[in-house]
Each structure stands twice: as structure tokens, then as C-alpha cells.
Design an enzyme around this catalytic site. Structure first.
Site, PDB file in Angstrom:
ATOM      1  N   GLU A   1     -10.615  -2.179   4.670  1.00  0.00           N
ATOM      2  CA  GLU A   1      -9.568  -2.415   5.653  1.00  0.00           C
ATOM      3  C   GLU A   1     -10.117  -2.358   7.069  1.00  0.00           C
ATOM      4  O   GLU A   1      -9.881  -3.259   7.882  1.00  0.00           O
ATOM      5  CB  GLU A   1      -8.459  -1.371   5.484  1.00  0.00           C
ATOM      6  CG  GLU A   1      -7.358  -1.497   6.524  1.00  0.00           C
ATOM      7  CD  GLU A   1      -6.335  -0.385   6.410  1.00  0.00           C
ATOM      8  OE1 GLU A   1      -5.135  -0.678   6.507  1.00  0.00           O
ATOM      9  OE2 GLU A   1      -6.734   0.784   6.241  1.00  0.00           O
TER      10      GLU A   1
ATOM     11  N   GLN B   1       0.832  -1.208   0.000  1.00  0.00           N
ATOM     12  CA  GLN B   1       0.000   0.000   0.000  1.00  0.00           C
ATOM     13  C   GLN B   1       0.862   1.252   0.000  1.00  0.00           C
ATOM     14  O   GLN B   1       1.765   1.393   0.829  1.00  0.00           O
ATOM     15  CB  GLN B   1      -0.916   0.019   1.223  1.00  0.00           C
ATOM     16  CG  GLN B   1      -1.890   1.195   1.219  1.00  0.00           C
ATOM     17  CD  GLN B   1      -2.762   1.224   2.458  1.00  0.00           C
ATOM     18  OE1 GLN B   1      -2.273   1.367   3.561  1.00  0.00           O
ATOM     19  NE2 GLN B   1      -4.066   1.082   2.265  1.00  0.00           N
ATOM     20  N   GLY B   2       0.586   2.165  -0.920  1.00  0.00           N
ATOM     21  CA  GLY B   2       1.271   3.444  -0.990  1.00  0.00           C
ATOM     22  C   GLY B   2       0.326   4.576  -0.624  1.00  0.00           C
ATOM     23  O   GLY B   2      -0.068   5.358  -1.496  1.00  0.00           O
TER      24      GLY B   2
ATOM     25  N   GLU C   1      -7.067   6.956  17.709  1.00  0.00           N
ATOM     26  CA  GLU C   1      -7.672   8.294  17.744  1.00  0.00           C
ATOM     27  C   GLU C   1      -8.504   8.554  16.482  1.00  0.00           C
ATOM     28  O   GLU C   1      -9.611   9.108  16.542  1.00  0.00           O
ATOM     29  CB  GLU C   1      -6.575   9.348  17.871  1.00  0.00           C
ATOM     30  CG  GLU C   1      -5.891   9.395  19.234  1.00  0.00           C
ATOM     31  CD  GLU C   1      -4.916   8.247  19.447  1.00  0.00           C
ATOM     32  OE1 GLU C   1      -4.554   7.993  20.615  1.00  0.00           O
ATOM     33  OE2 GLU C   1      -4.521   7.597  18.450  1.00  0.00           O
TER      34      GLU C   1
END
Length: 392
Positions: A244, A126-127, A375
Site C-alpha cells: 500500500e 479492507q478490515g 505522522e
């Protein structure tokens, strides 16, 4: 919502359990390096060849086309058999890129990439994150200049898991130079063999180098690699993040119960300095009882989440709430095991197989950041699930 297992579900569980009992790799996965990537490819290919890859993926792309509930059953059986299920080099492909391409890609992208992902022929990284754009993804600076037939990319990406072993990358860049924040972004499929890519490993406290910094120097990516629309990449990225945070951590959610059971078993065998077994200590026993209750609650929430995803076709914002709860429970379990074993168990030489509880403890801190910090998960939960007003 009916969460009772049908006869078909029970038959599927029996078949999965029987296959895993004779096919789980006998040798542990190497901790890192090219041997680990080769192990991952081989295990994914074996599942694919035996018809167990992509339980809930469409049949036309090599999956089984089964329900989300049966996907849960498969993960439960993987955890029960202590089989590989959450593997870095195949995770991005199976839980990020594949579902995103299936939902937002062109017919050509689906036909080419999805079968290769399921068979283990294509590993992905993943970029998204950058040195100054981690949790605040919308502030990314890596740019793409749109030319005839190509997008020329310059910049850097950070914390790119297993980039050195990946064949492709899901890459989010800024293609409108005048844009700010969420506007002007583009989601690309980047071939990791393209000229101009430079990958630098980062050594972590887990004693491995599976995360990397990736530099782009005039990397020319064909426009046919755009998923979604040029300058419309934020919408595509939200799909990726929803997979995700929604379904990508199901394996961890369901394996928590098995880990708690193993911790209870451990507490019944390890003696404290007082001479009594850890399970006879009231404080430790209460913590383990609470963790078992929490892990069972997480399983129930996972089933409810899967049912909702089956109904709507895409995970919702409650995935962030699940991620937050699983992260907290994972960390609490690791700290309780630390009490049982004594904190000298934190001595770690990088051998995950020899020191599984130490690895889990260290990973619990990584897990609080990976996929969006706790968070950020609280903010998403407040905004999209609880509909709370933003502070001014």
C-alpha cells in the site's frame, strides 16, 4: 541503476497510448453508489479482456508479467489519457489483497482469487482500522475464536472503503486472547456474504458514503481463509502495508505532474480580482513552478523506487517517504488552485465530474490520513529508512 527506456519500453508505451485513445470510458465515473461499483467492474473487466490488466502481475494469474518500469509507463499513459486508474472499489483488490495473496497465500488462494481480482469479478475492502485502532493498528480489539475448521469473529472495523459493494475483505483480527500489540494477530479472507456481518455507511465531506463501519457477530470464517499463519498475521499485514505505502500510490505519484500541468493551464485562463491572469501573478507563478519541479522529482523518485522493488521483489520502507512527499505536494497544489479560482470553489454538491478541483482539494485532506497518517509515515521513515534512535 539504468532508467533509460529500451525499444521494448517505447513500443509498449505506443501500444498503451493507442489502446487508451480509443477505449477510455466516454462517460465519467458516477460519483458514488452501486452505479460507481458497476462502472469500476466494467472498466477493470474491459482492461482484462483486452490484455491490459495486471501489467506487472505474473502471467500464470492473468497478468502480463512485465517489469515495474512498464507498470510505471502504463500509469503515465493512464494519467495522460485521463483514464480511471485510482478507483476505490478495485484499489484494495489490486494494490492490497492481490499482491499480499500472491506473496503470502496458499496455492489454492492464489488460483481462486487472483484471476477474479484482475478480471473485476471480485471487489475487495479492507478490515484493518477500528474505532480505537486507526493509525495504531497493533491495538486492534476485534477477536477471533479458533474452533474446529473455523474462526468465529466478533467486533467492529471502521472506515472500511466500499464495504457494501465488496465481495471479500482483507481482515486483521486478534486470535490469541492473551496477546498484546503485534502478537497473536491473524490475516483472513472474509467473504462479505457470510451471516453475522452488518455494514453501516458513514457520510463524509465528499458527499458520499463510500466508507463504512462493519460489525461482526459470530461470523464463522473457514481456517482455509487464513493468509500466512494463525497468530502470525502481523507479518502478513506488514506485507500488505508495504504494498500500500510502497506501490499502491504510484498512480497518484505519476498523475501529480499531469495535475500540475492542468493547473498551469488553468492559471493562464482565469483572471484574478486585479484583472490580470493568475499566471501573471508572481506569487502564484512561483508556486506553480515549484510544484512542477516537485512533481518531476517525485516521478524520478518513483522510477528509482520501482527499480529497487524489481530488484528485491518487494517494496521497501522508502514507500513511506514517497507517500509523505506526495501527500504534501498534493495538498500544496490544491491550495494553489484555491488561490487561482477563489475559495468559493469549495462549495461542493458531491458531483466530482462537475467540480474536479474541489474534489481534489477535499481529497488532499483524506489522503493525509488514508494509508497511514503523515505522522505515521514520518515515524516509519525515521525508524526504517534513516535508522534514527527512538526518543525515550
Amino acid at each position: 541503476m539504468d532508467l533509460r527506456y529500451s525499444d521494448t519500453d517505447r513500443e509498449f508505451r505506443e501500444q498503451a497510448r493507442a489502446w487508451l485513445s480509443t477505449n477510455v470510458p466516454r462517460h465519467a465515473r458516477p460519483a458514488h453508489g452501486p452505479e460507481a461499483a458497476a462502472f469500476d467492474r466494467a472498466w477493470q473487466r474491459k482492461m482484462f479482456e483486452h490484455g491490459w490488466a495486471g501489467v506487472a502481475w505474473p502471467k500464470e494469474y492473468g497478468g502480463l508479467g512485465l517489469s515495474g518500469l512498464q507498470q510505471v509507463i502504463w500509469y503515465e499513459e493512464l494519467a495522460r489519457a485521463q483514464a480511471p486508474h485510482y478507483i476505490n472499489t478495485t484499489y484494495i483488490a489490486l494494490m492490497h489483497a492481490g499482491p499480499t495473496i500472491a506473496a503470502r497465500g496458499t496455492a489454492e488462494q492464489k488460483t481462486f482469487h487472483l484471476p477474479r481480482i484482475l478480471s473485476g469479478d471480485s471487489l475487495w475492502c479492507q478490515g484493518f482500522s477500528e474505532p480505537n485502532a486507526g493509525s495504531d493498528l497493533a491495538s486492534l480489539k476485534t477477536r477471533g475464536r479458533v474452533e474446529d475448521g473455523v474462526i468465529v469473529v466478533n467486533g467492529a472495523k471502521m472506515w472500511t472503503t466500499d464495504a457494501v459493494y465488496a465481495d471479500y475483505q482483507e481482515l486483521l483480527i486478534r486470535t490469541d486472547p492473551a496477546s498484546e500489540r503485534h502478537k497473536g494477530l491473524t490475516w483472513l479472507i472474509c467473504d462479505m456474504e457470510l451471516p453475522g456481518l452488518d455494514i453501516k455507511p458513514i457520510r463524509t465531506m465528499l458527499q458520499d458514503e463510500h466508507v463504512n463501519t462493519v460489525f461482526y457477530d459470530d461470523v464463522r470464517i473457514p481456517k482455509t481463509s487464513v493468509v500466512g499463519e494463525i497468530n502470525g498475521g502481523w507479518s502478513t499485514a506488514l506485507s500488505t502495508l508495504s504494498f500500500e505505502r510502497g506501490l499502491g500510490f504510484i498512480g497518484d505519484q505519476l498523475e501529480l505532474y499531469e495535475r500540475v500541468c492542468r493547473a498551469i493551464d488553468l492559471a493562464g485562463k482565469v483572471r484574478l480580482d486585479s484583472g490580470k491572469f493568475a499566471l501573471e501573478d508572481d506569487g502564484i507563478a512561483q508556486k506553480l513552478a515549484g510544484l512542477k519541479a516537485d512533481s518531476l522529482a517525485i516521478r524520478s523518485m518513483t522510477l528509482a523506487h520501482i527499480t529497487e522493488s524489481d530488484r528485491t521483489g518487494e517494496p521497501g520502507p522508502n514507500g513511506s517517504l514517497m507517500k509523505l512527499i506526495v501527500t504534501a505536494t498534493h495538498k500544496a497544489l490544491s491550495e494553489t488552485v484555491g488561490e487561482i479560482l477563489g475559495w468559493s470553489f469549495l462549495e461542493f454538491d458531491g458531483d466530482r465530474t462537475a467540480h474536479p478541483w474541489t474534489y481534489d482539494y477535499l481529497w488532499s485532506w483524506v489522503f493525509s490520513i488514508a494509508g497511514g497518517t503523515s505522522e505515521i509515515q514520518r515515524e516509519i521513515t525515521a525508524d526504517h529508512l534513516l535508522k534514527l534512535p527512538r526518543a525515550r
